[in-house]
Design an enzyme around this catalytic site. Structure first.
Site, PDB file in Angstrom:
ATOM      1  N   ARG A  97      33.215 -29.306  13.784  1.00  0.00           N
ATOM      2  CA  ARG A  97      33.005 -30.603  13.123  1.00  0.00           C
ATOM      3  C   ARG A  97      31.900 -31.447  13.754  1.00  0.00           C
ATOM      4  O   ARG A  97      31.590 -32.522  13.278  1.00  0.00           O
ATOM      5  CB  ARG A  97      34.305 -31.414  13.142  1.00  0.00           C
ATOM      6  CG  ARG A  97      35.474 -30.732  12.466  1.00  0.00           C
ATOM      7  CD  ARG A  97      36.699 -31.635  12.446  1.00  0.00           C
ATOM      8  NE  ARG A  97      37.853 -30.984  11.855  1.00  0.00           N
ATOM      9  CZ  ARG A  97      38.752 -30.296  12.535  1.00  0.00           C
ATOM     10  NH1 ARG A  97      38.616 -30.161  13.847  1.00  0.00           N
ATOM     11  NH2 ARG A  97      39.776 -29.735  11.927  1.00  0.00           N
ATOM     12  N   HIS A 129      32.230 -16.490  16.131  1.00  0.00           N
ATOM     13  CA  HIS A 129      31.639 -16.930  14.857  1.00  0.00           C
ATOM     14  C   HIS A 129      30.973 -18.279  15.055  1.00  0.00           C
ATOM     15  O   HIS A 129      31.522 -19.188  15.648  1.00  0.00           O
ATOM     16  CB  HIS A 129      32.723 -17.035  13.783  1.00  0.00           C
ATOM     17  CG  HIS A 129      32.190 -17.102  12.390  1.00  0.00           C
ATOM     18  ND1 HIS A 129      31.391 -18.134  11.928  1.00  0.00           N
ATOM     19  CD2 HIS A 129      32.338 -16.256  11.337  1.00  0.00           C
ATOM     20  CE1 HIS A 129      31.078 -17.924  10.669  1.00  0.00           C
ATOM     21  NE2 HIS A 129      31.636 -16.785  10.279  1.00  0.00           N
ATOM     22  N   TYR A 132      29.650 -23.696  11.204  1.00  0.00           N
ATOM     23  CA  TYR A 132      29.185 -23.797   9.823  1.00  0.00           C
ATOM     24  C   TYR A 132      28.168 -24.932   9.647  1.00  0.00           C
ATOM     25  O   TYR A 132      27.539 -25.045   8.590  1.00  0.00           O
ATOM     26  CB  TYR A 132      30.374 -24.014   8.880  1.00  0.00           C
ATOM     27  CG  TYR A 132      31.316 -22.832   8.830  1.00  0.00           C
ATOM     28  CD1 TYR A 132      30.874 -21.574   8.445  1.00  0.00           C
ATOM     29  CD2 TYR A 132      32.662 -22.965   9.178  1.00  0.00           C
ATOM     30  CE1 TYR A 132      31.726 -20.487   8.399  1.00  0.00           C
ATOM     31  CE2 TYR A 132      33.530 -21.885   9.139  1.00  0.00           C
ATOM     32  CZ  TYR A 132      33.053 -20.647   8.748  1.00  0.00           C
ATOM     33  OH  TYR A 132      33.901 -19.563   8.707  1.00  0.00           O
ATOM     34  N   HIS A 169      25.922 -17.349  10.082  1.00  0.00           N
ATOM     35  CA  HIS A 169      25.378 -17.344   8.729  1.00  0.00           C
ATOM     36  C   HIS A 169      23.887 -17.651   8.852  1.00  0.00           C
ATOM     37  O   HIS A 169      23.517 -18.620   9.522  1.00  0.00           O
ATOM     38  CB  HIS A 169      26.058 -18.404   7.874  1.00  0.00           C
ATOM     39  CG  HIS A 169      27.500 -18.099   7.575  1.00  0.00           C
ATOM     40  ND1 HIS A 169      28.282 -18.895   6.777  1.00  0.00           N
ATOM     41  CD2 HIS A 169      28.293 -17.069   7.959  1.00  0.00           C
ATOM     42  CE1 HIS A 169      29.488 -18.373   6.676  1.00  0.00           C
ATOM     43  NE2 HIS A 169      29.521 -17.263   7.390  1.00  0.00           N
ATOM     44  N   GLU A 205      25.282 -12.488   9.349  1.00  0.00           N
ATOM     45  CA  GLU A 205      26.283 -12.156   8.342  1.00  0.00           C
ATOM     46  C   GLU A 205      25.643 -12.166   6.951  1.00  0.00           C
ATOM     47  O   GLU A 205      24.928 -13.097   6.598  1.00  0.00           O
ATOM     48  CB  GLU A 205      27.425 -13.174   8.391  1.00  0.00           C
ATOM     49  CG  GLU A 205      28.578 -12.853   7.450  1.00  0.00           C
ATOM     50  CD  GLU A 205      29.753 -13.789   7.659  1.00  0.00           C
ATOM     51  OE1 GLU A 205      30.570 -13.910   6.716  1.00  0.00           O
ATOM     52  OE2 GLU A 205      29.864 -14.396   8.746  1.00  0.00           O
ATOM     53  N   ASP A 239      30.147  -8.586   5.500  1.00  0.00           N
ATOM     54  CA  ASP A 239      31.339  -9.218   4.944  1.00  0.00           C
ATOM     55  C   ASP A 239      31.605  -8.609   3.570  1.00  0.00           C
ATOM     56  O   ASP A 239      30.751  -8.676   2.677  1.00  0.00           O
ATOM     57  CB  ASP A 239      31.128 -10.733   4.833  1.00  0.00           C
ATOM     58  CG  ASP A 239      32.370 -11.470   4.373  1.00  0.00           C
ATOM     59  OD1 ASP A 239      32.822 -11.220   3.236  1.00  0.00           O
ATOM     60  OD2 ASP A 239      32.880 -12.314   5.129  1.00  0.00           O
ATOM     61  N   HIS A 242      31.577 -11.155   0.596  1.00  0.00           N
ATOM     62  CA  HIS A 242      30.219 -11.609   0.321  1.00  0.00           C
ATOM     63  C   HIS A 242      29.400 -10.517  -0.377  1.00  0.00           C
ATOM     64  O   HIS A 242      28.649 -10.794  -1.327  1.00  0.00           O
ATOM     65  CB  HIS A 242      29.521 -12.015   1.618  1.00  0.00           C
ATOM     66  CG  HIS A 242      30.138 -13.197   2.289  1.00  0.00           C
ATOM     67  ND1 HIS A 242      29.735 -13.653   3.528  1.00  0.00           N
ATOM     68  CD2 HIS A 242      31.145 -14.023   1.908  1.00  0.00           C
ATOM     69  CE1 HIS A 242      30.451 -14.712   3.874  1.00  0.00           C
ATOM     70  NE2 HIS A 242      31.326 -14.943   2.908  1.00  0.00           N
ATOM     71  N   HIS A 276      33.490  -7.864   8.302  1.00  0.00           N
ATOM     72  CA  HIS A 276      34.536  -8.829   7.962  1.00  0.00           C
ATOM     73  C   HIS A 276      35.308  -8.276   6.781  1.00  0.00           C
ATOM     74  O   HIS A 276      34.734  -8.045   5.710  1.00  0.00           O
ATOM     75  CB  HIS A 276      33.930 -10.189   7.599  1.00  0.00           C
ATOM     76  CG  HIS A 276      33.497 -10.993   8.777  1.00  0.00           C
ATOM     77  ND1 HIS A 276      32.678 -12.093   8.666  1.00  0.00           N
ATOM     78  CD2 HIS A 276      33.783 -10.872  10.096  1.00  0.00           C
ATOM     79  CE1 HIS A 276      32.469 -12.613   9.865  1.00  0.00           C
ATOM     80  NE2 HIS A 276      33.132 -11.885  10.749  1.00  0.00           N
ATOM     81  N   ASP A 289      31.789 -17.581  -2.693  1.00  0.00           N
ATOM     82  CA  ASP A 289      32.381 -17.235  -1.410  1.00  0.00           C
ATOM     83  C   ASP A 289      33.848 -17.646  -1.427  1.00  0.00           C
ATOM     84  O   ASP A 289      34.228 -18.696  -0.916  1.00  0.00           O
ATOM     85  CB  ASP A 289      31.625 -17.968  -0.297  1.00  0.00           C
ATOM     86  CG  ASP A 289      32.089 -17.547   1.094  1.00  0.00           C
ATOM     87  OD1 ASP A 289      32.990 -16.688   1.179  1.00  0.00           O
ATOM     88  OD2 ASP A 289      31.559 -18.085   2.080  1.00  0.00           O
ATOM     89  N   HIS A 291      37.323 -15.996  -0.405  1.00  0.00           N
ATOM     90  CA  HIS A 291      38.088 -14.914   0.201  1.00  0.00           C
ATOM     91  C   HIS A 291      39.491 -14.825  -0.399  1.00  0.00           C
ATOM     92  O   HIS A 291      40.068 -15.823  -0.791  1.00  0.00           O
ATOM     93  CB  HIS A 291      38.224 -15.135   1.711  1.00  0.00           C
ATOM     94  CG  HIS A 291      36.925 -15.068   2.447  1.00  0.00           C
ATOM     95  ND1 HIS A 291      36.860 -15.227   3.811  1.00  0.00           N
ATOM     96  CD2 HIS A 291      35.659 -14.860   2.029  1.00  0.00           C
ATOM     97  CE1 HIS A 291      35.599 -15.117   4.197  1.00  0.00           C
ATOM     98  NE2 HIS A 291      34.852 -14.903   3.130  1.00  0.00           N
ATOM     99  N   GLU A 321      39.415 -11.917   7.889  1.00  0.00           N
ATOM    100  CA  GLU A 321      39.236 -13.367   7.803  1.00  0.00           C
ATOM    101  C   GLU A 321      40.020 -13.950   6.632  1.00  0.00           C
ATOM    102  O   GLU A 321      39.914 -15.127   6.347  1.00  0.00           O
ATOM    103  CB  GLU A 321      37.756 -13.702   7.575  1.00  0.00           C
ATOM    104  CG  GLU A 321      36.851 -13.493   8.743  1.00  0.00           C
ATOM    105  CD  GLU A 321      35.488 -14.062   8.461  1.00  0.00           C
ATOM    106  OE1 GLU A 321      34.955 -14.755   9.320  1.00  0.00           O
ATOM    107  OE2 GLU A 321      34.937 -13.824   7.361  1.00  0.00           O
TER     108      GLU A 321
END
Length: 325
Positions: A97, A129, A132, A169, A205, A239, A242, A276, A289, A291, A321
């Site tokens: 965050r 990982h 983001y 990413h 990824e 992934d 993806h 992934h 995206d 999952h 994931e």
């Protein structure tokens, strides 16, 4: 991890991870999650002794695990992986965050390294990982600079933890620069970070092709790799969700083999460092995206069974994931 209701007796040669010696002397009354997932996507009917020995050898080369929490201390991620019977795991290295994070506590780092060593986890089977927040291909200079700095910080944390891989990413053009220009900026960020830190491999990824993200096509990943100066320190994490959303049909009969063949031709299997394992809510080529738990999405169980039985995916982390219920 996925919870299935079918009751099974876990294979004592399970590919899902280290068990204590005492556990081998009797059949457990309650199955571990890892064993249930393995049965669903990789279990086979008992056969003659010769075949069993072959399956055991193949299974021993598979390193399946999941993304685990670092809540309460980063070293606790190791225990969470063991509790589910995993042989590999992924984790975040800090808050998702904030751009600014407190330095990694040296005591925590030592506890993590010790836990990995005592429980036999090789760094090549642990896949941190990235945040983001990072967009290493951003056309916005302030975001680009913060992403570069965060990438250096993430790789430094990997080094302190004794890890050798870092998954991120690639980035997005935001529609204001070309894909080629975005690839250049991503490679520039990687080159800068590699100069500042030792040994750690940056693992790109593949993306689903949503919006202006780069890396949905294998050729785009190859384009970034070609621009990285030290190509021994760059790789790819495939992934499954993806790839499927980007149009690579893993669900077709022989689809896993075909997609890996294409990856080998375009990128090169020598760059494949991890997978992934995610099913997809969206249909083939949807560019979403989303999952889904394995077996509950559009890719389906047969493809994941092919993945865990594919020799070309031996000895690399295979990380779930999926949402998990």
């Amino acid at each position: 991890m996925v919870k299935y209701t079918k009751k099974i007796t876990p294979d004592r040669n399970s590919i899902m991870g280290p068990k204590k010696k005492a556990a081998r002397k009797r059949k457990p009354e309650v199955e571990e999650k890892g064993s249930e997932v393995e049965e669903e996507i990789g279990g086979e009917e008992p056969e003659e002794k010769g075949r069993k020995r072959k399956d055991k050898k193949r299974g021993e080369n598979k390193y399946i695990g999941a993304h685990v929490s670092i809540s309460g201390g980063i070293w606790k991620a190791v225990g969470d992986c063991l509790a589910m019977g995993g042989r590999s795991f992924a984790l975040f290295l800090g808050s998702q965050r904030s751009w600014q994070r407190p330095p990694l506590n040296s005591t925590a780092a030592e506890k993590f390294r010790k836990a990995c060593g005592e429980n036999g986890f090789d760094p090549v089977h642990i896949l941190p990982h990235g945040s983001y927040l990072m967009n290493c291909g951003s056309p916005k200079q302030d975001v680009f600079e913060k992403s570069q700095a965060l990438l250096v910080d993430e790789l430094s944390r990997c080094s302190a933890l004794g890890l050798c891989l870092f998954n991120l990413h690639p980035g997005a053009s935001l529609g204001s620069i070309t894909t080629e220009q975005c690839q250049e900026k991503i490679a520039q960020s990687i080159n800068h970070a590699l100069q500042q830190t030792p040994a750690v491999v940056t693992v790109l990824e593949n993306m689903c092709g949503q919006g202006s993200t780069v890396g949905g096509q294998f050729s785009e990943l190859r384009g970034i790799i070609d621009k990285v100066r030290d190509q021994s320190r760059v790789g790819v994490c495939l992934d499954t969700c993806h790839a499927f959303a980007a149009g690579y049909d893993l669900s077709a009969k022989g689809g896993v083999k075909s997609v890996l063949d294409e990856f080998d031709q375009v990128v090169g299997l020598s760059y494949l460092r991890a997978v992934h394992l995610n099913d997809s809510k969206g249909k083939l080529g949807c560019h979403l995206d989303r999952h889904e738990d394995i077996g509950h999405g559009q890719i389906g169980i047969p493809a994941f069974r092919d993945i865990v039985n594919e020799p070309r995916l031996d000895n690399i982390p295979l990380i779930l994931e999926t949402p998990g219920r």
